[in-house]
Write an enzyme that holds these catalytic residues in place. Structure first.
Site, PDB file in Angstrom:
ATOM      1  N   ARG A  95       0.815  -1.221   0.000  1.00  0.00           N
ATOM      2  CA  ARG A  95       0.000   0.000   0.000  1.00  0.00           C
ATOM      3  C   ARG A  95       0.854   1.278   0.000  1.00  0.00           C
ATOM      4  NH1 ARG A  95      -3.886  -0.331   4.901  1.00  0.00           N
ATOM      5  NH2 ARG A  95      -2.065  -1.334   5.836  1.00  0.00           N
TER       6      ARG A  95
ATOM      7  N   HIS B 280     -16.323  11.442   2.815  1.00  0.00           N
ATOM      8  CA  HIS B 280     -15.165  11.101   1.996  1.00  0.00           C
ATOM      9  C   HIS B 280     -14.372  12.338   1.591  1.00  0.00           C
ATOM     10  CE1 HIS B 280     -17.622   7.439   1.705  1.00  0.00           C
ATOM     11  NE2 HIS B 280     -16.467   6.834   1.588  1.00  0.00           N
TER      12      HIS B 280
END
Length: 764
Positions: free
Chosen positions: A16, A703
């Protein structure tokens, strides 16, 4: 000789790396140059992983989203971000998430942030894309710099490059006309930008370009079919060879004319549409390449190579070098590398293939086709043994679970009384004000939470120490909610690593990876659990945590569960039985948890079905079958409770208007849905459909780091009240708050509670 290629590779990195670099940049902790250098390093590494292929994709890497990349390549920027200062990358992030790096915003005119682009699911996957925005006046202006720069990088390291772009018709189909105009009317303006892009690639010596048109696997009316004909007859004069790629499903009535479009090659998803391979061959022009997606790019099970070779060999003999083989779709949807999984159960690990292993499978298939099976006899034998091990394993099959499935009947899905009678009983018990406030479930996953979880997994603290740390965080969440004045509280989910993985860890039939991360959007990654066998629940999963949280407050505490359809759709699911069998197994297990929560005194239970819409088949004619078993699975889970127990569900980031009747059939007492990014457009369905139960339209876009004002929330709720009676409206964020920081959450929820009070005074 069959040619090998790939449609796309995971961009996040095996550990990641992209996620952490993005978040560091956004916080102002690292430079733009450092982020760009990390992107270049990932691209180099991923091209090396694909070195054995005859052609590797270029342009599939994005810092946030490939659809957003295409919007910027085409010069299609929303007006609200045009003219801002700073690097183009900062504008890119402003569209993606409402703002860019903190340091960049100091010098911009949008320091408070702008409205982020609407986000929704990429076909039937859990990947989210940023929706292109159009008006009747939209124009397009090519900026090929990103793609040309990546092409130059690839060439410098010897990559056999195949640029990848989203096709013009799919690009228009994925977008939204903000003024209600006809998107297809923009095609004549759009095609010159595409032609200029293709010719710019030709100028760099590119031979093949992959142009993705996945909407070909959906039902298209005459206008959209005509758009395909117009687009590709115009683009055929460009000086490159086009590989028109479809994936995620069958073409059916679109097959013949799509294969005959004037492109040099055609890619067919032979995992989902194997029965269309022969018809495609029969319609294929004698000069045309046929690319077949023979490795599943959406799931993590090993391919049965013998089975594929049995039908692929005759195709190879017929086509020769005109046969290309590839994964079914981009490998964006699977983890990077199984080799990192040192803790995964050895037997289950032998059944799996991640992105790098899928490319190895592809190489084995091509070698068998080109040199004969004896050239890869050892690899084929190992694959044969792994497939047999999985097929025959007693760990996969549980007779008791299958017997429970056979006992399902319609009564399991029925509440005792209709909603109106239940609502009166619930109101008398809960005593909530009008416009009650709540959140969707999770609160920030702080550094302290993550540290305690890591220490517990590493054995540095014992179970008692971990439990104490989680209880402290739960207590904090309850304390903050009471201070804010919320009406229905949640425990904050401190103990949960993920809304699906947490449950999978406690259910029989699941396995878990360490590094099986998949990008959901931007820096958000998920690690889908591996659903390999029949599902059962050995013990209660959430009751102890919720009971502790309820002991800290006199206000109602919601029990929080993830629903069966969402667990199904957000797992890597077994492919050896119908999906609905597995979903019913999950429903029976979760039903036991719901009843245990009720027995523990929990009177509000939320069962999240965020992925209900996502699981819809791409063809509307197949929707009724899916919706029947999906809704029934939810009802089996939820409807064993007493009428006084209030059942909530939550859905996010999908279009719901076309399935609103099925959502009503779920018969949840309260539904919360995402509406903030769409400016309440998702509520348009309620103008024509009398939704019978209560609803909380999300008014806080979690978000984005932007903090909504009280006035903005009031305005959104006033729009909602024009469609839904005020007495049935809740006020809540549009999703869980785990990805946000407390410094953002507190002021946003303060404004939300204040807005509810204003609404009670003005709309009561």
């Amino acid at each position: 000789m069959a040619i090998t290629h790939n449609l796309g590779f995971p961009r996040i990195g095996a550990k990641r790396e992209l996620k952490f670099a993005l978040e560091s940049y956004w916080k102002g902790q690292s430079s733009r140059e450092a982020l760009q250098a990390l992107g270049a390093a990932l691209r180099q590494r991923h091209w090396q992983d694909q070195a054995a292929l005859d052609l590797a994709p270029v342009g599939d890497f994005a810092f946030y989203d490939q659809v957003l990349d295409m919007s910027f390549t085409l010069g299609n920027l929303p007006e609200r971000v045009q003219g801002f200062h700073g690097d183009a990358l900062d504008n890119y992030f402003r569209v993606a998430r409402g703002r860019s790096a903190q340091s960049a915003e100091v010098h911009a005119d949008c320091c408070g942030g702008v409205a982020a682009g609407e986000m929704t699911k990429w076909f039937d996957t859990n990947y989210h894309y940023i929706v292109p925005e159009f008006t009747a006046a939209t124009g397009f202006s090519l900026d090929a710099s990103r793609l040309l720069a990546q092409l130059a990088e690839a060439r410098a390291t010897g990559v056999k490059a195949k640029p990848v772009i989203i096709g013009p018709v799919t690009y228009l189909a994925l977008g939204k006309a903000k003024d209600g105009s006809d998107k297809l009317a923009l095609l004549p303006r759009l095609l010159p930008a595409y032609a200029a892009l293709l010719n710019a690639l030709a100028d760099q010596g590119v031979e093949w370009v992959q142009i993705d048109e996945p909407i070909l696997v959906t039902e298209l009316d005459a206008d959209w079919k005509h758009a395909f004909s117009t687009a590709y007859h115009q683009l055929k004069s460009c000086r490159v060879k086009l590989l028109l790629a479809t994936y995620f499903g069958q073409l059916r009535e679109n097959l013949e004319w799509a294969v005959k479009l004037p492109t040099a090659g055609f890619h067919l998803d032979a995992v989902n549409a194997q029965d269309e391979v022969l018809p495609a061959l029969n319609h294929l022009a004698s000069h045309k390449v046929l690319s077949l997606g023979v490795i599943n790019g959406r799931n993590i099970w090993k391919t049965d190579l013998d089975a594929v070779l049995s039908w692929l060999q005759p195709v190879a003999e017929r086509l020769g070098e005109r046969l290309w083989v590839a994964p079914s779709c981009s490998l964006l949807h699977v983890p990077v590398d199984l080799a990192s999984e040192e803790r995964l159960d050895g037997e289950i690990r032998s059944w799996l293939a991640f992105a790098r292993q899928k490319l190895d499978e592809l190489t084995v298939l091509a070698t068998a086709l080109n040199q004969g099976r004896e050239a890869v006899a050892a690899e084929l034998e190992a694959n044969r043994a792994a497939c047999a091990s999985r097929r025959d394993s007693p760990r996969v099959h549980n007779p008791a679970v299958k017997a429970a499935l056979a006992g399902i009947d319609a009564r399991l899905g029925q509440r005792k009384r209709p909603y109106a009678e239940r609502a009166a009983r619930q109101a008398a018990l809960l005593k909530l004000p009008q416009f009650p406030t709540t959140t969707i479930g999770s609160f920030p996953q702080t550094a302290e939470i993550r540290q305690a979880r890591s220490q517990f997994k590493a054995g540095e603290i014992d179970e008692a120490g971990y439990r104490a740390a989680m209880q402290a965080e739960i207590a904090r969440s309850v304390r903050e909610q009471e201070a804010l004045g919320l009406d229905v509280l949640v425990h904050g989910e401190a103990e949960r690593n993920d809304m699906v993985e947490y449950f999978g860890e406690q259910l029989e039939g699941y396995a878990f990876s360490q590094f099986g991360w998949v990008q959901a959007y931007g820096s958000r990654c998920v690690k889908p659990p591996i659903l390999f066998g029949d599902i059962s629940r050995p013990r209660a999963m959430t009751v102890e945590w919720i009971r502790y949280a309820q002991s800290l407050t006199s206000k109602p505490m919601k029990g929080m569960l993830t629903g069966p359809v969402t667990i199904l759709n957000w797992s890597f699911v077994r492919d050896d039985q119908p999906r609905y069998f597995t979903c019913y197994q999950l429903a029976l297990a979760l039903r036991e948890e719901v009843l245990d929560l009720e027995r523990a005194g929990v009177r509000v239970i939320q069962i999240d079905e965020a992925a209900l819409r996502e699981g819809l088949p791409l063809r509307r004619t197949q929707w009724p079958t899916y919706l029947e078993w999906a809704v029934e699975s939810f009802r089996i889970t939820a409807n064993g409770v007493a009428d006084e127990t209030q059942i909530h569900t939550h859905m996010c980031y999908s279009e719901f208007n076309d399935i609103i009747a099925s959502i009503a059939d779920m018969d949840a007492d309260v539904i919360t849905i995402e509406t903030s990014r769409s400016d309440m457009e998702l509520l348009d369905a309620f103008e024509h459909f009398n939704y019978p139960n209560e609803i909380g339209p999300g008014v806080y876009d979690i978000h984005s780091p932007n903090i909504p004002s009280e006035a903005h929330i009031v305005q959104l709720m006033q729009k909602a009240a024009e469609r839904i009676p005020a007495g049935r409206l809740w006020v809540n964020p549009d999703c869980g708050l785990k990805t946000r920081q407390w410094s953002e959450v507190i002021p946003a929820l303060t404004h939300m509670v204040a807005a509810a009070k204003t609404l009670r005074a003005t709309l009561a």
